[in-house]
Structures are given as structure tokens and as C-alpha cells.
Design an enzyme around this catalytic site. Sequence first.
Site, PDB file in Angstrom:
ATOM      1  N   SER A 114       0.717  -3.349   8.961  1.00  0.00           N
ATOM      2  CA  SER A 114      -0.850  -3.098   8.062  1.00  0.00           C
ATOM      3  C   SER A 114      -1.863  -3.069   9.680  1.00  0.00           C
ATOM      4  O   SER A 114      -1.579  -4.126   9.426  1.00  0.00           O
ATOM      5  CB  SER A 114      -1.028  -3.284   7.076  1.00  0.00           C
ATOM      6  OG  SER A 114      -2.326  -2.899   6.368  1.00  0.00           O
ATOM      7  N   SER A 115      -3.101  -2.804   9.687  1.00  0.00           N
ATOM      8  CA  SER A 115      -3.481  -2.204  10.666  1.00  0.00           C
ATOM      9  C   SER A 115      -5.019  -2.701   9.789  1.00  0.00           C
ATOM     10  O   SER A 115      -6.256  -2.721  10.199  1.00  0.00           O
ATOM     11  CB  SER A 115      -3.710  -1.493  11.517  1.00  0.00           C
ATOM     12  OG  SER A 115      -4.187  -0.165  10.847  1.00  0.00           O
ATOM     13  N   GLN A 155       0.413  -1.701  -0.009  1.00  0.00           N
ATOM     14  CA  GLN A 155      -0.031   0.174   0.043  1.00  0.00           C
ATOM     15  C   GLN A 155       0.639   1.373   0.096  1.00  0.00           C
ATOM     16  O   GLN A 155       0.485   2.560  -0.427  1.00  0.00           O
ATOM     17  CB  GLN A 155      -0.737   0.152   1.265  1.00  0.00           C
ATOM     18  CG  GLN A 155      -1.869  -1.189   1.135  1.00  0.00           C
ATOM     19  CD  GLN A 155      -2.542  -1.657   2.821  1.00  0.00           C
ATOM     20  OE1 GLN A 155      -2.267  -1.671   3.655  1.00  0.00           O
ATOM     21  NE2 GLN A 155      -3.851  -0.265   3.040  1.00  0.00           N
ATOM     22  N   CYS A 187      -3.459  12.395 -22.221  1.00  0.00           N
ATOM     23  CA  CYS A 187      -1.866  11.724 -23.178  1.00  0.00           C
ATOM     24  C   CYS A 187      -1.640  10.002 -22.415  1.00  0.00           C
ATOM     25  O   CYS A 187      -1.025   9.754 -22.740  1.00  0.00           O
ATOM     26  CB  CYS A 187      -0.874  12.162 -23.654  1.00  0.00           C
ATOM     27  SG  CYS A 187       0.471  12.736 -23.278  1.00  0.00           S
ATOM     28  N   ASP A 208       6.382   4.941  -1.083  1.00  0.00           N
ATOM     29  CA  ASP A 208       7.624   5.135  -1.331  1.00  0.00           C
ATOM     30  C   ASP A 208       8.513   4.349  -1.911  1.00  0.00           C
ATOM     31  O   ASP A 208      10.076   4.647  -1.830  1.00  0.00           O
ATOM     32  CB  ASP A 208       8.231   5.082   0.353  1.00  0.00           C
ATOM     33  CG  ASP A 208       7.600   4.012   1.501  1.00  0.00           C
ATOM     34  OD1 ASP A 208       8.325   2.751   0.635  1.00  0.00           O
ATOM     35  OD2 ASP A 208       7.358   4.101   2.078  1.00  0.00           O
ATOM     36  N   ASN A 235       2.184  -6.607  13.285  1.00  0.00           N
ATOM     37  CA  ASN A 235       1.597  -5.542  13.086  1.00  0.00           C
ATOM     38  C   ASN A 235       2.393  -4.918  14.349  1.00  0.00           C
ATOM     39  O   ASN A 235       1.546  -5.379  15.203  1.00  0.00           O
ATOM     40  CB  ASN A 235       0.246  -5.000  12.799  1.00  0.00           C
ATOM     41  CG  ASN A 235       0.213  -3.273  12.215  1.00  0.00           C
ATOM     42  OD1 ASN A 235       0.925  -2.568  11.577  1.00  0.00           O
ATOM     43  ND2 ASN A 235      -1.015  -3.880  13.398  1.00  0.00           N
ATOM     44  N   CYS A 261       1.646  17.151 -23.843  1.00  0.00           N
ATOM     45  CA  CYS A 261       0.089  17.766 -24.660  1.00  0.00           C
ATOM     46  C   CYS A 261       0.073  19.397 -23.183  1.00  0.00           C
ATOM     47  O   CYS A 261      -0.826  19.448 -23.575  1.00  0.00           O
ATOM     48  CB  CYS A 261      -1.017  17.176 -24.086  1.00  0.00           C
ATOM     49  SG  CYS A 261      -1.709  15.908 -22.639  1.00  0.00           S
ATOM     50  N   HIS A 310      -1.119   1.752  -4.504  1.00  0.00           N
ATOM     51  CA  HIS A 310      -1.550   2.624  -4.352  1.00  0.00           C
ATOM     52  C   HIS A 310      -0.828   3.680  -5.281  1.00  0.00           C
ATOM     53  O   HIS A 310      -0.643   5.217  -5.117  1.00  0.00           O
ATOM     54  CB  HIS A 310      -2.138   3.129  -2.953  1.00  0.00           C
ATOM     55  CG  HIS A 310      -3.097   2.653  -2.214  1.00  0.00           C
ATOM     56  ND1 HIS A 310      -2.760   2.905  -1.092  1.00  0.00           N
ATOM     57  CD2 HIS A 310      -3.720   2.030  -2.567  1.00  0.00           C
ATOM     58  CE1 HIS A 310      -3.855   2.068   0.182  1.00  0.00           C
ATOM     59  NE2 HIS A 310      -4.607   1.886  -0.913  1.00  0.00           N
TER      60      HIS A 310
HETATM   61 ZN   LIG Z   1      -0.122  14.548 -21.214  1.00  0.00          ZN
END
Ligand SMILES: [Zn+2]
Length: 242
Positions: free
Chosen positions: A190-191, A99, A128, A102, A211, A152, A117
Site C-alpha cells: 500500500s502506498s 483494503q 432490507c 478480492d 512496498n 424486497c 472496503h
Molecule cells: Zn431487500
Amino acid sequence: MSAAALAALIRERQPCVVLTGAGVSTESGIPDFRSPTGIWVEVDPFEVASIRAFRHDPACVWSFYRQRIDLLRQAEPNAAHHAIAELERRGLVEAVVTQNIDTLHSRAGSRDVVEVHGSVRSAQCPGCLWSEPADDVLAQLETRELPSCPHCGEVLKPGVVLFGELLPAGALERATQLARGSRLLLVVGSSLEVWPVAGLPLEAQAFAIVNRGPTTLDDRALLKVDAGAGDTLSAVLESLAS
Ligand SMILES: [Zn+2]
């Protein structure tokens, strides 16, 4: 003791897939989101990190993400990232679903990383679909408020999933397939509060959790280790070596 039990589970229940959240990166000095010292205590995510905010005031979103990108790029992978990469090298971890935005798993040497994510590696053009590397985005932001597409001219969007956006379909499908094909999904840091990722353990044959603090699925895990990710996974590697 629990590290030894976790090592045994990883050895016995192959293939194993790892699922990581913010807790795997806090030891790299990256604050998480929801804890009392988390990022969302000080700023409202809907004002700086939502698709709605991006449409109404992209400069506000970029001023937040510029700082995030700077901070995340200065951070270094920690013992947990290195241990997960080492488990993959030893053939004991098939892939990492994360998730986190970084990029620390990749920088630690993990090869198969599914970033559900997105990441701060690049920014995307909504027009584009050009992908602009973070270095070039930051260079643009030295002299202007908003980065734009070199092809663009549209305003670029951070390469991360904003609140109110769907997760990238390809990444989510791959994550679900990996979970379904695994005999152990190892949740680290992760919780399990953010859906749909929080539902992935239930797709796997079985899962274990490392965790600090409770998660929503503790009572259904084969094993729960309530401790830091770096210490625990380093101990798992030692246990596997002996
Ligand atoms: Zn573009």
C-alpha cells in the site's frame, strides 16, 4: 538482508498486525488503481464506482462490477497471501486488515481478515440489508442488467465501499483497535494514500512497510523494504525458520 531484519522485527514486536493494499494482489494479476497501468487510468471511478453513479445509473456501475467480480474470482492467491496466512498459523500475525475486495487473503487461509472496503463475496440490499452471494448475483446478471433483492425487490448494491460512501463503521473500528493494540503494524503493498486506512500505521506503536515505490509514511517507518510482497514475505518466512 532487509527480509532478515523484517523477520527479526516480527519476532520481537508482538502482537503484529498486517495491513494490505492493492500491491499485495498485483502478483495475482489484479491491476491496482492508481499506478500508470492501473484501473483508474482507463475508467473514471466517479462514473462507475461511486455512490452517486449507483443512484443515477446503477446499470453502468453493475456492468463495471460484473467484470471486476469475474476477474477477481478467477485470480489465485500468490506467495504474499500464502506467507501472511502462514505467519498467522505460526502465531506471529494476529489479524489482517485489508483494503482489497478480492477475498484472496481468506482464500489463502488467513482466518482473521478485516475487509475495510468490503468485498466481492456478496452484494447488499439497501432496503432490507439482505446479503446476496456473488454466485447468485452473477446468475441474475446472465439474464438482466440489474440484480435485485429476492426478498424486497430493491436493486442490489455491490458489497464494496463505493466512492462517496463511508467505510463500514464496525470494520474500521476493529481495524483501529487492532492497530492500537499492536507493537508492529506491517504494511504490505500500500502506498498509504487512501484515508482513513492510511492513518492506521500512526495508531500503532511502530510500523514497517513492504512496498514497491514510495509511501506517504516512509520516513516514519522502523523499516522500509522497497520490493515485491511475494519475494519479500517468502524470504521473511525462510528467515524465521532458520
Ligand atoms: Zn431487500
